[in-house]
Motif scaffolding. Structure first.
Motif, PDB file in Angstrom:
ATOM      1  N   LEU A 565      -3.113 -11.349 -10.645  1.00  0.00           N
ATOM      2  CA  LEU A 565      -3.792 -11.973 -11.306  1.00  0.00           C
ATOM      3  C   LEU A 565      -3.859 -13.506 -10.280  1.00  0.00           C
ATOM      4  O   LEU A 565      -3.068 -14.082 -10.205  1.00  0.00           O
ATOM      5  N   MET A 566      -5.034 -13.841  -9.754  1.00  0.00           N
ATOM      6  CA  MET A 566      -5.357 -15.132  -9.189  1.00  0.00           C
ATOM      7  C   MET A 566      -6.207 -15.854  -9.943  1.00  0.00           C
ATOM      8  O   MET A 566      -7.250 -15.644  -9.619  1.00  0.00           O
ATOM      9  N   ARG A 567      -5.929 -17.024 -10.716  1.00  0.00           N
ATOM     10  CA  ARG A 567      -6.934 -17.678 -11.544  1.00  0.00           C
ATOM     11  C   ARG A 567      -6.486 -19.134 -10.981  1.00  0.00           C
ATOM     12  O   ARG A 567      -5.404 -19.578 -11.330  1.00  0.00           O
ATOM     13  N   GLY A 568      -7.639 -19.739 -10.614  1.00  0.00           N
ATOM     14  CA  GLY A 568      -7.422 -21.060 -10.290  1.00  0.00           C
ATOM     15  C   GLY A 568      -7.960 -21.379  -8.893  1.00  0.00           C
ATOM     16  O   GLY A 568      -7.684 -20.357  -7.961  1.00  0.00           O
ATOM     17  N   LEU A 569      -8.712 -22.439  -8.469  1.00  0.00           N
ATOM     18  CA  LEU A 569      -9.343 -22.576  -7.565  1.00  0.00           C
ATOM     19  C   LEU A 569      -8.294 -22.843  -6.412  1.00  0.00           C
ATOM     20  O   LEU A 569      -8.362 -22.434  -5.040  1.00  0.00           O
ATOM     21  N   LEU A 570      -7.046 -23.511  -6.462  1.00  0.00           N
ATOM     22  CA  LEU A 570      -6.163 -23.794  -5.631  1.00  0.00           C
ATOM     23  C   LEU A 570      -4.901 -22.549  -5.723  1.00  0.00           C
ATOM     24  O   LEU A 570      -4.020 -22.881  -5.157  1.00  0.00           O
ATOM     25  N   HIS A 600      -9.078 -18.645  -6.119  1.00  0.00           N
ATOM     26  CA  HIS A 600      -9.619 -17.975  -7.525  1.00  0.00           C
ATOM     27  C   HIS A 600     -10.300 -16.703  -7.201  1.00  0.00           C
ATOM     28  O   HIS A 600     -11.361 -16.430  -6.263  1.00  0.00           O
ATOM     29  N   GLN A 601      -9.945 -15.624  -7.890  1.00  0.00           N
ATOM     30  CA  GLN A 601     -10.443 -14.259  -7.632  1.00  0.00           C
ATOM     31  C   GLN A 601     -11.152 -13.644  -8.904  1.00  0.00           C
ATOM     32  O   GLN A 601     -12.344 -13.174  -8.948  1.00  0.00           O
ATOM     33  N   SER A 602     -10.417 -13.999  -9.995  1.00  0.00           N
ATOM     34  CA  SER A 602     -10.875 -13.464 -11.201  1.00  0.00           C
ATOM     35  C   SER A 602     -10.495 -14.228 -12.406  1.00  0.00           C
ATOM     36  O   SER A 602      -9.317 -14.519 -12.255  1.00  0.00           O
ATOM     37  N   GLU A 603     -10.949 -14.049 -13.676  1.00  0.00           N
ATOM     38  CA  GLU A 603     -10.284 -14.592 -14.995  1.00  0.00           C
ATOM     39  C   GLU A 603      -9.464 -13.383 -15.511  1.00  0.00           C
ATOM     40  O   GLU A 603      -8.765 -13.357 -16.512  1.00  0.00           O
ATOM     41  N   ASP A 604      -9.483 -12.260 -14.811  1.00  0.00           N
ATOM     42  CA  ASP A 604      -8.791 -10.989 -15.282  1.00  0.00           C
ATOM     43  C   ASP A 604      -7.861 -10.303 -14.151  1.00  0.00           C
ATOM     44  O   ASP A 604      -8.209 -10.834 -13.136  1.00  0.00           O
ATOM     45  N   VAL A 629       0.609 -22.402   0.479  1.00  0.00           N
ATOM     46  CA  VAL A 629       1.034 -23.137  -0.770  1.00  0.00           C
ATOM     47  C   VAL A 629       0.799 -24.465  -0.753  1.00  0.00           C
ATOM     48  O   VAL A 629       1.296 -25.172   0.152  1.00  0.00           O
ATOM     49  N   ALA A 630       0.322 -25.014  -1.538  1.00  0.00           N
ATOM     50  CA  ALA A 630       0.265 -26.504  -1.863  1.00  0.00           C
ATOM     51  C   ALA A 630       0.703 -26.957  -3.165  1.00  0.00           C
ATOM     52  O   ALA A 630       1.046 -26.076  -3.947  1.00  0.00           O
ATOM     53  N   HIS A 631       0.622 -28.288  -3.217  1.00  0.00           N
ATOM     54  CA  HIS A 631       1.362 -28.863  -4.708  1.00  0.00           C
ATOM     55  C   HIS A 631       0.040 -28.541  -5.417  1.00  0.00           C
ATOM     56  O   HIS A 631      -0.617 -29.491  -5.771  1.00  0.00           O
ATOM     57  N   ALA A 632       0.107 -27.444  -6.214  1.00  0.00           N
ATOM     58  CA  ALA A 632      -0.800 -27.164  -7.051  1.00  0.00           C
ATOM     59  C   ALA A 632      -0.222 -26.586  -8.700  1.00  0.00           C
ATOM     60  O   ALA A 632       0.910 -26.344  -8.468  1.00  0.00           O
ATOM     61  N   VAL A 633      -1.027 -26.306  -9.612  1.00  0.00           N
ATOM     62  CA  VAL A 633      -0.733 -25.662 -10.726  1.00  0.00           C
ATOM     63  C   VAL A 633      -1.223 -24.236 -10.982  1.00  0.00           C
ATOM     64  O   VAL A 633      -1.291 -23.863 -12.012  1.00  0.00           O
ATOM     65  N   ALA A 634      -1.860 -23.662  -9.995  1.00  0.00           N
ATOM     66  CA  ALA A 634      -2.247 -22.523  -9.942  1.00  0.00           C
ATOM     67  C   ALA A 634      -1.370 -21.317  -9.646  1.00  0.00           C
ATOM     68  O   ALA A 634      -0.819 -21.364  -8.256  1.00  0.00           O
ATOM     69  N   ASP A 635      -0.926 -20.496 -10.471  1.00  0.00           N
ATOM     70  CA  ASP A 635       0.365 -19.650 -10.394  1.00  0.00           C
ATOM     71  C   ASP A 635      -0.192 -18.276  -9.697  1.00  0.00           C
ATOM     72  O   ASP A 635      -1.502 -18.087  -9.834  1.00  0.00           O
ATOM     73  N   LEU A 636       0.797 -17.616  -9.255  1.00  0.00           N
ATOM     74  CA  LEU A 636       0.445 -16.108  -8.714  1.00  0.00           C
ATOM     75  C   LEU A 636       1.120 -15.387  -9.820  1.00  0.00           C
ATOM     76  O   LEU A 636       2.388 -15.414  -9.906  1.00  0.00           O
ATOM     77  N   HIS A 637       0.416 -14.239  -9.989  1.00  0.00           N
ATOM     78  CA  HIS A 637       1.028 -13.226 -10.764  1.00  0.00           C
ATOM     79  C   HIS A 637       0.884 -11.819 -10.323  1.00  0.00           C
ATOM     80  O   HIS A 637      -0.230 -11.193  -9.566  1.00  0.00           O
ATOM     81  N   ILE A 638       1.871 -11.056 -10.331  1.00  0.00           N
ATOM     82  CA  ILE A 638       1.920  -9.512  -9.693  1.00  0.00           C
ATOM     83  C   ILE A 638       2.433  -8.638 -11.095  1.00  0.00           C
ATOM     84  O   ILE A 638       3.416  -9.013 -11.760  1.00  0.00           O
ATOM     85  N   ASP A 639       1.640  -7.298 -11.198  1.00  0.00           N
ATOM     86  CA  ASP A 639       2.229  -6.338 -12.023  1.00  0.00           C
ATOM     87  C   ASP A 639       2.820  -5.283 -11.387  1.00  0.00           C
ATOM     88  O   ASP A 639       3.035  -5.544 -10.388  1.00  0.00           O
ATOM     89  N   ASP A 640       2.253  -4.123 -11.938  1.00  0.00           N
ATOM     90  CA  ASP A 640       2.640  -2.846 -11.382  1.00  0.00           C
ATOM     91  C   ASP A 640       2.362  -2.529  -9.786  1.00  0.00           C
ATOM     92  O   ASP A 640       1.268  -2.823  -9.315  1.00  0.00           O
ATOM     93  N   ILE A 641       3.250  -1.982  -9.197  1.00  0.00           N
ATOM     94  CA  ILE A 641       3.099  -1.763  -7.818  1.00  0.00           C
ATOM     95  C   ILE A 641       3.429  -0.092  -7.625  1.00  0.00           C
ATOM     96  O   ILE A 641       4.514   0.311  -7.964  1.00  0.00           O
ATOM     97  N   VAL A 642       2.291   0.677  -7.375  1.00  0.00           N
ATOM     98  CA  VAL A 642       2.428   1.878  -7.384  1.00  0.00           C
ATOM     99  C   VAL A 642       2.064   2.628  -6.043  1.00  0.00           C
ATOM    100  O   VAL A 642       0.829   2.115  -5.411  1.00  0.00           O
ATOM    101  N   PHE A 643       2.513   3.557  -5.582  1.00  0.00           N
ATOM    102  CA  PHE A 643       2.156   3.845  -4.207  1.00  0.00           C
ATOM    103  C   PHE A 643       1.809   5.416  -4.331  1.00  0.00           C
ATOM    104  O   PHE A 643       2.305   6.363  -5.017  1.00  0.00           O
ATOM    105  N   GLU A 644       0.669   5.957  -3.639  1.00  0.00           N
ATOM    106  CA  GLU A 644      -0.210   7.227  -3.734  1.00  0.00           C
ATOM    107  C   GLU A 644       0.006   7.893  -2.543  1.00  0.00           C
ATOM    108  O   GLU A 644      -0.461   7.888  -1.443  1.00  0.00           O
ATOM    109  N   GLY A 645       1.014   9.131  -2.448  1.00  0.00           N
ATOM    110  CA  GLY A 645       1.062  10.130  -1.531  1.00  0.00           C
ATOM    111  C   GLY A 645       2.032   9.390  -0.313  1.00  0.00           C
ATOM    112  O   GLY A 645       1.521   9.880   0.850  1.00  0.00           O
ATOM    113  N   CYS A 646       2.684   8.386  -0.349  1.00  0.00           N
ATOM    114  CA  CYS A 646       3.349   7.683   0.605  1.00  0.00           C
ATOM    115  C   CYS A 646       4.486   8.685   1.090  1.00  0.00           C
ATOM    116  O   CYS A 646       5.649   8.266   0.096  1.00  0.00           O
ATOM    117  N   ALA A 647       4.338   9.362   2.104  1.00  0.00           N
ATOM    118  CA  ALA A 647       5.729  10.100   2.602  1.00  0.00           C
ATOM    119  C   ALA A 647       6.858   9.179   3.254  1.00  0.00           C
ATOM    120  O   ALA A 647       6.924   9.248   4.400  1.00  0.00           O
TER     121      ALA A 647
END
Length: 651
Positions: A565-570, A600-604, A629-647
């Motif tokens: 989730l990348m929400r916010g101009l900065l 900013h990428q999306s509201e969702d 990274v700048a002095h800003a109030v726009a956070d970065l958020h990460i959820d699930d990380i899943v690998f498909e077929g990575c041997a």
């Protein structure tokens, strides 16, 4: 009669015994020789062959043997060479009317069924007694040759040579290709085609001295040594544009133009990285070439402009990049970059680069062309990717393209075409942060490129061999916080002995903030725990998440699914890297960017599908890093990380 040790051959014949008993003598008046008859011979009448008759029989037998042997050799030679003409060793007749090749015929494909025959309009098959062999001391004699019809470039046209495309047999034969004028006074330097996979391969014949007159008639000779029968071939001869000059990337003072650049080769297991950094005045870290001519501009190496502070490493130190700007606003500006040679030893190639498009209407097109054809094969059908400018392009943008490499040719090249239209509008654009004109409207439209990479992309790993050891939803079955196998960085100044999870850069979160930036309660509903990076007070810091050291079990590719989730101009940049090397404490290890987004990428929530190219027995780490990274109030958020077929597995 003297015995000479020779074996006598007797011919029995029935006689009249009364003739011998009565003492009658044979008639010798005709010159015959009287044969003495003993008592035994009288009892068994007959006679023996004379010595001259015996010699005549031997001579006849020897002559017949030589005739049979010569006939056998002739039949074998005809079958081995695959000849269909009735005049072995003869040279092609030059009385036929030449086929004119105009400059517009530049599409490369092995499409024509070319029959080996002695018809004037077809290719013909000849043997090694042709005088052309003796004119080519750098090619070993003793083989066969396929000869084209008489060809001729359009007089006064834009052609500067020809491209021969052939469908070759799969027997690892080397084909030497030479063009000769019909008077055999001028020839081109030999080129080599290598068969082995029954594919269409191409070779450019564009010697400047040979084609400078444009209107001379010539033939193409394809020499080979293997003794196999060619029932027919597929071949196309097309004209090429006049030779363009290539210039190595750098400043005009230290680079010179050439029509025969020494292209690097990208093969399996190799990765070509063009950082564009100036190593010294005569060495730019890049294997791409600037094409001069055929366009209306050139990419220029620079360390900054009034609207762009520097390259992708500008937050660390000044770095160089390529820029394209128009000389005026009345004409379209185009510039071309051509890549190293890409061997078709993998189903696709991955192209990555950073770009910045200042002003509207700017475009970058990616062309895929057969090796050796250059700009002559560029048209609408050769475009495999394109990028257009969008408003308020403040930061460098990272792009990844997986480009198929069809088996129809053995090698390819990519051409980057930068386009700035006439009267490009800059009304809605602003210069980037840190530049001289930061926040102001650009004075000139600018197209910038930095840090290009090329890597042959392996086939997908078998799904059944995939591993979930690095998958993580950042919570346990009991909904407790966890980083699974991943490790987080810590803010600068925190000693190792107090680096507890509560102090790490990436923190677990399960409730929303309710503000206009970051993850609200609505964003977290039904997601459980996520990871958050708060950039407040951490300008210039680059927090990361890393896996332990892992190794791939085979050369193959797979997919990494990253929910963000990348929400916010900065909002800071979010980037995925592969770090190669077994020393996990070495921050200067080889690092390959795989994916990157800024702002900013999306509201969702969004999910990125990131292709990973894994090399067998090369230890590496997967890294998720925040940058810019700048002095800003726009956070970065990460959820699930899943690998498909990575041997892969932990070391």
């Amino acid at each position: 009669m003297t015995d000479l040790g020779a074996r006598e051959t007797s011919f029995s014949m029935e006689g009249n015994p009364e003739c011998f008993r009565s003492g009658m003598q044979p008639d010798t008046t005709s010159g015959g020789r009287l044969l003495s008859a003993s008592e035994d011979s009288r009892a068994n009448p007959g006679f023996k062959m004379t010595r001259p008759a015996k010699r005549r029989v031997r001579i006849v037998l020897i002559v017949m043997l030589f005739i049979i042997l010569a006939a056998f050799i002739t039949v074998v030679a005809i079958l081995a060479s695959g000849r269909t003409d009735s005049t072995p060793g003869s040279t092609p007749k030059e009385s036929e009317e030449p086929m004119i090749l105009s400059a517009s015929h530049h599409h490369i494909r092995c499409k024509d069924n070319v029959t080996v025959s002695n018809t004037a309009s077809q290719w013909r098959h000849w043997n090694d007694r042709m005088p052309e062999w003796r004119q080519l001391p750098d090619i070993k004699h003793g083989g066969f040759v396929i000869v084209s019809p008489v060809l001729k470039l359009e007089q006064g046209g834009a052609s500067g040579g020809v491209l021969l495309s052939m469908r070759l047999p799969g027997n690892n034969t080397r084909f030497h290709v030479v063009a000769l004028t019909i008077d055999r006074k001028n020839k081109t330097k030999p080129r080599v085609l290598n068969s082995g996979n029954r594919r269409c391969d191409s070779v450019a014949i564009n010697d400047e001295d040979f084609f400078k007159d444009g209107g001379k008639a010539f033939r193409i000779y394809v020499f080979y040594k293997r003794h196999f029968r060619l029932h027919g071939i597929k071949a196309t001869v097309t004209s090429l544009p006049r030779l363009h000059s290539y210039r190595a990337l750098g400043t005009d003072e230290v680079t010179t133009a050439t029509t025969s650049p020494d292209f690097a080769v990208v093969g399996p297991g190799t990765r070509d990285h063009c950082s564009l950094e100036i190593m010294n005045r005569e060495n730019i870290d890049c294997d791409w070439w600037n094409i001069e001519g055929g366009d209306a501009g050139d990419f220029v190496l620079t360390e900054g402009s009034n609207c762009i502070k520097g390259g992708t490493k500008s937050d660390e130190s000044a770095s160089s990049f390529l820029k394209l700007q128009p000389s005026d606003d009345l004409h379209e500006t185009r510039a071309l970059l051509i890549s190293p040679r890409l061997r078709q030893d993998a189903p696709s190639v991955t192209l990555t680069f950073w770009l910045m498009l200042k002003c509207q209407g700017l475009e970058i097109r990616v062309h895929r062309v057969p090796w050796g054809s250059g700009v002559g094969a560029m048209d609408a059908s050769s475009v495999v990717a394109s990028i257009s400018s969008r408003p308020i392009h403040l930061q460098w943008e990272f792009r990844t393209f997986e480009i198929p490499l069809p088996g129809s040719h053995s090698s390819y090249q990519l051409v980057l075409e930068g386009v700035i239209p006439a009267n490009a509008s800059c009304e809605d654009e602003k210069c980037g942060p840190g530049s001289v004109n930061a926040g102001k409207k650009p004075k000139l439209p600018t197209l910038a490129i930095d840090s290009l990479t090329l890597e042959l992309f392996y086939e997908r790993c078998p799904m059944e061999e995939g591993s979930d050891v690095m998958d993580c939803s950042f919570q346990t079955n009991s909904s407790d916080a966890t980083l699974c196998e991943w490790k987080s960085s810590f803010p600068a100044g925190i000693p190792p002995e107090v680096q507890f999870p509560s102090f790490s850069d990436w923190k677990s979160e399960s409730s929303g903030t309710g503000t206009r930036h970051g993850a609200t309660q609505q964003h977290l509903e039904g997601r459980g725990r996520i990871l958050t990076f708060d950039p407040s007070g951490k300008a210039g810091h680059e927090p990361y998440l890393r896996t332990p050291l892992v190794v791939a079990s085979k050369n193959c590719s797979c997919l990494m699914n990253l929910t963000y989730l990348m929400r916010g101009l900065l909002t800071p940049r979010l980037q995925v890297n592969l770090l190669y090397g077994s020393d996990t404490s070495d921050e200067n290890r080889e690092k390959e960017a795989q994916w990157s987004l800024f702002g900013h990428q999306s509201e969702d929530w969004q999910t990125a599908l990131i292709p990973l190219n894994m090399r067998r027995n090369s230890p590496f780490q997967i890294e998720v890093r925040a940058r810019n990274v700048a002095h800003a109030v726009a956070d970065l958020h990460i959820d699930d990380i899943v690998f498909e077929g990575c041997a892969m597995k932990k070391t």
